[in-house]
Design a protein around this motif. Structure first.
Motif, PDB file in Angstrom:
ATOM      1  N   LYS A  34      -1.595   8.230  -2.038  1.00 13.56           N
ATOM      2  CA  LYS A  34      -1.460   7.534  -0.764  1.00 13.56           C
ATOM      3  C   LYS A  34      -2.650   6.603  -0.591  1.00 13.56           C
ATOM      4  O   LYS A  34      -3.787   6.963  -0.900  1.00 13.56           O
ATOM      5  N   VAL A  48       2.425   4.712   0.860  1.00 14.54           N
ATOM      6  CA  VAL A  48       2.457   5.501   2.091  1.00 14.54           C
ATOM      7  C   VAL A  48       2.409   7.000   1.807  1.00 14.54           C
ATOM      8  O   VAL A  48       2.397   7.814   2.720  1.00 14.54           O
ATOM      9  N   ASN A  81       8.560   3.542  -0.663  1.00  9.79           N
ATOM     10  CA  ASN A  81       7.303   4.264  -0.826  1.00  9.79           C
ATOM     11  C   ASN A  81       6.068   3.467  -0.428  1.00  9.79           C
ATOM     12  O   ASN A  81       4.949   3.922  -0.658  1.00  9.79           O
ATOM     13  N   THR A 121       0.851  -1.183   0.000  1.00  2.00           N
ATOM     14  CA  THR A 121       0.000   0.000   0.000  1.00  2.00           C
ATOM     15  C   THR A 121       0.889   1.235   0.000  1.00  2.00           C
ATOM     16  O   THR A 121       1.859   1.313   0.769  1.00  2.00           O
ATOM     17  N   ARG A 179       4.000   0.362   2.250  1.00  2.00           N
ATOM     18  CA  ARG A 179       3.856  -0.431   3.475  1.00  2.00           C
ATOM     19  C   ARG A 179       3.504  -1.848   3.024  1.00  2.00           C
ATOM     20  O   ARG A 179       2.648  -2.043   2.160  1.00  2.00           O
TER      21      ARG A 179
END
Length: 126
Positions: free
Chosen positions: A73, A50, A109, A48, A111
């Protein structure tokens, strides 16, 4: 007088046209320095975003590789495989959830989500 780089780019574009590849996938003169590792869908996980970052045509930041699109994001990417670039930075080749858009994203960049296997792309060193 044409430069070697211009002639090489023309050869790549011509070869892609004869191979039936779409013109959007043909390398341009500015992309000749952008490595395009072989890819395979061998990972079952996702990541995902961030923050808002560029999805790239190759596993490098800056101007070395073209920008495919900017991702917001929270955007989910389904990972296909991983490589280490020449700076030893891990990058994931992935598809943007809900689209047919594929590209490269630095692990700096994202998670990590569930089911990541961190399986390397064919011929990569990761």
């Amino acid at each position: 007088m044409k430069t070697f780089q211009t002639l090489a780019a023309a050869a790549v574009i011509t070869a892609a046209a004869f191979a039936g590849a779409p013109a959007a996938n043909a390398a341009t003169t500015s992309e000749l320095g952008c490595p395009r590792p072989r890819v395979a869908n061998v990972d079952t996980g996702y990541v995902t975003m961030v923050g808002s970052f560029n999805l790239k045509a190759g596993p490098y930041a800056g101007g070395r590789c073209a920008v495919i699109t900017r991702l917001a994001k929270g955007t989910v990417l389904y990972v296909h495989c991983w490589v280490l670039n020449s700076y030893r930075t891990p990058w994931a080749y992935a598809r943007v959830k809900g689209t047919g858009t594929h590209g490269w994203m630095s692990v700096d960049n994202v998670r990590y989500g569930k089911n990541l296997n961190f399986l390397k792309c064919p011929g990569s060193e990761l």
